[in-house]
Design an enzyme around this catalytic site. Structure first.
Site, PDB file in Angstrom:
ATOM      1  N   GLU A 198     -56.338  11.107 -38.727  1.00 46.91           N
ATOM      2  CA  GLU A 198     -57.639  10.436 -38.799  1.00 46.91           C
ATOM      3  C   GLU A 198     -58.716  11.457 -39.206  1.00 46.91           C
ATOM      4  O   GLU A 198     -59.471  11.248 -40.142  1.00 46.91           O
ATOM      5  CB  GLU A 198     -57.957   9.846 -37.419  1.00 46.91           C
ATOM      6  N   HIS A 199     -58.769  12.560 -38.476  1.00 49.05           N
ATOM      7  CA  HIS A 199     -59.696  13.649 -38.790  1.00 49.05           C
ATOM      8  C   HIS A 199     -58.882  14.839 -39.251  1.00 49.05           C
ATOM      9  O   HIS A 199     -57.910  15.216 -38.585  1.00 49.05           O
ATOM     10  CB  HIS A 199     -60.493  14.082 -37.554  1.00 49.05           C
TER      11      HIS A 199
HETATM   12  P1  NAD Z   1     -63.768  -0.983 -24.447  1.00 47.98           P
HETATM   13  O1  NAD Z   1     -65.166  -1.446 -24.607  1.00 47.98           O
HETATM   14  O2  NAD Z   1     -62.911  -0.933 -25.654  1.00 47.98           O
HETATM   15  O3  NAD Z   1     -63.029  -1.904 -23.379  1.00 47.98           O
HETATM   16  C1  NAD Z   1     -63.652  -2.339 -22.192  1.00 47.98           C
HETATM   17  C2  NAD Z   1     -63.231  -3.771 -21.929  1.00 47.98           C
HETATM   18  O4  NAD Z   1     -61.820  -3.855 -21.772  1.00 47.98           O
HETATM   19  C3  NAD Z   1     -63.822  -4.354 -20.684  1.00 47.98           C
HETATM   20  O5  NAD Z   1     -65.051  -4.971 -20.998  1.00 47.98           O
HETATM   21  C4  NAD Z   1     -62.769  -5.355 -20.237  1.00 47.98           C
HETATM   22  O6  NAD Z   1     -63.216  -6.658 -20.553  1.00 47.98           O
HETATM   23  C5  NAD Z   1     -61.557  -5.041 -21.055  1.00 47.98           C
HETATM   24  N1  NAD Z   1     -60.406  -4.835 -20.187  1.00 47.98           N
HETATM   25  C6  NAD Z   1     -60.171  -3.765 -19.417  1.00 47.98           C
HETATM   26  N2  NAD Z   1     -59.046  -3.968 -18.700  1.00 47.98           N
HETATM   27  C7  NAD Z   1     -58.556  -5.183 -19.049  1.00 47.98           C
HETATM   28  C8  NAD Z   1     -57.412  -5.948 -18.648  1.00 47.98           C
HETATM   29  N3  NAD Z   1     -56.546  -5.480 -17.765  1.00 47.98           N
HETATM   30  N4  NAD Z   1     -57.230  -7.165 -19.212  1.00 47.98           N
HETATM   31  C9  NAD Z   1     -58.105  -7.632 -20.149  1.00 47.98           C
HETATM   32  N5  NAD Z   1     -59.213  -6.942 -20.546  1.00 47.98           N
HETATM   33  C10 NAD Z   1     -59.421  -5.736 -19.998  1.00 47.98           C
HETATM   34  O7  NAD Z   1     -63.880   0.460 -23.761  1.00 47.98           O
HETATM   35  P2  NAD Z   1     -62.805   1.567 -23.393  1.00 47.98           P
HETATM   36  O8  NAD Z   1     -61.748   1.002 -22.525  1.00 47.98           O
HETATM   37  O9  NAD Z   1     -63.571   2.729 -22.912  1.00 47.98           O
HETATM   38  O10 NAD Z   1     -62.109   1.971 -24.779  1.00 47.98           O
HETATM   39  C11 NAD Z   1     -62.824   2.518 -25.842  1.00 47.98           C
HETATM   40  C12 NAD Z   1     -61.828   2.950 -26.898  1.00 47.98           C
HETATM   41  O11 NAD Z   1     -62.493   3.092 -28.146  1.00 47.98           O
HETATM   42  C13 NAD Z   1     -61.161   4.283 -26.597  1.00 47.98           C
HETATM   43  O12 NAD Z   1     -59.780   4.147 -26.812  1.00 47.98           O
HETATM   44  C14 NAD Z   1     -61.799   5.226 -27.618  1.00 47.98           C
HETATM   45  O13 NAD Z   1     -60.959   6.294 -28.013  1.00 47.98           O
HETATM   46  C15 NAD Z   1     -62.029   4.269 -28.749  1.00 47.98           C
HETATM   47  N6  NAD Z   1     -63.020   4.763 -29.712  1.00 47.98           N
HETATM   48  C16 NAD Z   1     -62.589   5.020 -30.966  1.00 47.98           C
HETATM   49  C17 NAD Z   1     -63.461   5.448 -31.928  1.00 47.98           C
HETATM   50  C18 NAD Z   1     -62.958   5.664 -33.327  1.00 47.98           C
HETATM   51  O14 NAD Z   1     -63.739   5.749 -34.239  1.00 47.98           O
HETATM   52  N7  NAD Z   1     -61.663   5.724 -33.555  1.00 47.98           N
HETATM   53  C19 NAD Z   1     -64.814   5.620 -31.604  1.00 47.98           C
HETATM   54  C20 NAD Z   1     -65.237   5.331 -30.314  1.00 47.98           C
HETATM   55  C21 NAD Z   1     -64.326   4.887 -29.368  1.00 47.98           C
END
Ligand code: NAD
Length: 426
Positions: free
Chosen positions: A315-316
Site C-alpha cells: 500500500e505504502h
Molecule cells: P470503524 O469506524 O471502522 O468501526 C467502528 C464500528 O464497528 C462501530 O461503530 C460498530 O458499529 C462496528 N462494530 C464493532 N464491533 C462490531 C460487531 N461485533 N458487530 C457489528 N459491528 C461492529 O473503526 P475501527 O474499528 O477503529 O476501524 C478503523 C479501521 O480503518 C482500522 O482497521 C484502520 O486501520 C482503518 N483505516 C484505514 C485507513 C486507510 O487508508 N487504509 C485509514 C484510516 C483507517
C-alpha cells in the site's frame, strides 16, 4: 531473510460475513428504525442520527486553534491535489473517420457516501481524504457517516473536519449501519451511488456485499508498508517509520527490503526500543504488529529489491535510498510512493496531499488508491453523419451477420437505406 512472518492478513471470517449479511437484510427492510436500533445496541448511541448544525458548531468551538490550522493546511493540500487530478481528466471529441465522431466526458456521481472510521482512533484525516476528494470531483451531494465516540457523538475534531471538507449531511452512525444508511438513502439522504472510505472488517465486508448496485472505492484490508533501504539509510529513521506503521494494529504488515545486511541487523535490533518510544497501548500494538507481521528481506542487488517490492505490491512504498529517479521509473506496484528519507508515510497519511485511501493486501497489483476518478463516471458518446454511413453500416452489417445477429445487421442497413436508398450493402 532475517526474520520471517506470516504473509497476507486473514480475509473476513465466515462470522463477519454472516453477521454483515444479516445486518444488511435487516437494515434494508427496517430502514431508519433498524439503523437507530443498531446504533443503540452496538455504540450506545440514542442521540440524533442526522447531526444538527448546532452540534457541528459546538464541536468546532472545542477544536483547538492549532489543530484547526493544521487541518486547514492539510485540507488545502488534499483539495489542490484532487483538483489537479480533475483537471488532468479532459473531456474530448475526435473525428475517427470523416463523419464518424466520438467523444468522452466525465460526469460526477449524483451522490456519494463517505465513511470516516472512528472506533480505535479518531481518523480525522480520513474525513478530509474522502470528502474533499468527492467535492473536487463535483459530486452534488455528499453524505458522510462516522461512529459516535465516548458518548457525546462523533469526535469533535473529526466532525469539524467532515464539515470543513464539505459534507452535506453528516450521520452519527458507525459500522454496517453507517454504510447501509448511505447506500440505502436512509434518514432523508439520497442513496449513494458510490461508497468510499476505510473502516474495520465489518465496514469492509458491508461495502463488499453492497457492491454491484452501489459502487465502492475498494475493499480495504489492514494497512501495510514496505521500506526499501540501501546502505545510505539511517537505521534509526527506518526503525521509526516501521514502528509508526505498526502502530495501526496487530494485523498491519511491515516489510524492510534491503541489500545491506548491517542495516538489516541494526534496524531489527532498534525496533523494540523504538516501539517502546510510542508509549502506552500504541507501544504494545506496534510491538505485537512487528512480532506478528514484520519481515526483513535481504537482497543481493538493487534490481532484486525492486522485484521484491513489485511482488509484494504494498500500500505504502517508502524509499530510504539513493538514485530516487531510477527507483521512481523502475517500480510498478504500490498504492503511493514516498521518495527519500526526507518524506514519510505519516506526511501522506495526514497532510501532504495525495490520498491516503490506498489499495492494501496486494491490490496495488491492479489498482491505485482513492482519487477524483472514483467519484466520476467516464462515459463515451458517438455520432455519424452521411459521410461515414456506407463504410460504417457495411462493416457493422457484415460483422453482425457473421455473428448470427440479424437484428443488428438490419439496424445497420436501415441507417444506410434511410440516407442512401440506392446503395446496396452486400
Ligand atoms: P470503524 O469506524 O471502522 O468501526 C467502528 C464500528 O464497528 C462501530 O461503530 C460498530 O458499529 C462496528 N462494530 C464493532 N464491533 C462490531 C460487531 N461485533 N458487530 C457489528 N459491528 C461492529 O473503526 P475501527 O474499528 O477503529 O476501524 C478503523 C479501521 O480503518 C482500522 O482497521 C484502520 O486501520 C482503518 N483505516 C484505514 C485507513 C486507510 O487508508 N487504509 C485509514 C484510516 C483507517
Amino acid at each position: 531473510m532475517i526474520k520471517s512472518a506470516p504473509g497476507l492478513p486473514p480475509a473476513a471470517t465466515g462470522d463477519i460475513r454472516d453477521t454483515v449479511e444479516i445486518m444488511l437484510a435487516r437494515l434494508r427492510s427496517g430502514g431508519d428504525t433498524a439503523a437507530r436500533d443498531y446504533a443503540r445496541r452496538l455504540d450506545g448511541w440514542t442521540g440524533p442520527i442526522v447531526t444538527p448544525r448546532s452540534t457541528i458548531e459546538a464541536a468546532a468551538a472545542q477544536v483547538p486553534s492549532d489543530l484547526k490550522e493544521a487541518l486547514a493546511y492539510a485540507h488545502a493540500n488534499i483539495s489542490a491535489f484532487a483538483r489537479a487530478q480533475r483537471a488532468s481528466l479532459q473531456d474530448f471529441e475526435t473525428e475517427l473517420r470523416p463523419g464518424l465522431i466520438a467523444g468522452q466526458r466525465s460526469i460526477p456521481v449524483s451522490a456519494a457516501g463517505c465513511y470516516v472510521p472512528g472506533g480505535r482512533y479518531a481518523h480525522i484525516a480520513s474525513a478530509l481524504m474522502t470528502i474533499a476528494t468527492a467535492k473536487a470531483a463535483g459530486v452534488p451531494h455528499i453524505t458522510a457517516a462516522a461512529p459516535p465516540r465516548d458518548g457525546p457523538g462523533i469526535d469533535a475534531a473529526t466532525l469539524y473536519a467532515m464539515d470543513l471538507a464539505g459534507a452535506d449531511t453528516i450521520l452519527t452512525l458507525g459500522g454496517v449501519q453507517g454504510i447501509a444508511a448511505m447506500a440505502f438513502g436512509l434518514f432523508g439522504t439520497p442513496a449513494a451511488a458510490i461508497l468510499a472510505g476505510p473502516g474495520n472488517a465489518y465496514v469492509a465486508e458491508a461495502k463488499r456485499q453492497l457492491f454491484g448496485p452501489t459502487g465502492i472505492d475498494t475493499v480495504a484490508g489492514p494497512t501495510d508498508l514496505l521500506i526499501v533501504a540501501d546502505a545510505t539509510a539511517d537505521p534509526g529513521l527506518v526503525a521509526l517509520d516501521l514502528a509508526g506503521q505498526a502502530e495501526h494494529g496487530p494485523t498491519s504488515p511491515c516489510w524492510l527490503v534491503t541489500d545491506h545486511e548491517p542495516l538489516a541487523r541494526r534496524v531489527r535490533d532498534l525496533i523494540p526500543d523504538t516501539c517502546a518510544r510510542l508509549g502506552g497501548t500504541n507501544a504494545d500494538t506496534a510491538r505485537a504488529a512487528w512480532d506478528a507481521m514484520g519481515e526483513i528481506i535481504l537482497c543481493d542487488s538493487r534490481e532484486e529489491m525492486a522485484q521484491e517490492a513489485d511482488r509484494i505490491a504494498p500500500e505504502h512504498l517508502h524509499l530510504h535510498a539513493t538514485a530516487l529517479d531510477w527507483w521512481q521509473t523502475r517500480l510498478t506496484a504500490y498504492g503511493s510512493l514516498f521518495l527519500g528519507a526526507e518524506t514519510t508515510v505519516a506526511f501522506g497519511d495526514k497532510a501532504s496531499g495525495p490520498n491516503h485511501v490506498l489499495p492494501t493486501s496486494g491490490a496495488a497489483r491492479y489498482t491505485g488508491g482513492l482519487s477524483v476518478h472514483k467519484f466520476l463516471k467516464t462515459v463515451t458518446w458517438q455520432r455519424a453523419t452521411d459521410a461515414a454511413l456506407p463504410a460504417l453500416a457495411r462493416a457493422t452489417s457484415r460483422i453482425s451477420r457473421a455473428e448470427g445477429m440479424t437484428g443488428h445487421a438490419l439496424s445497420a442497413e436501415a441507417r444506410l437505406h434511410a440516407h442512401s436508398p440506392t446503395t446496396a450493402l452486400r
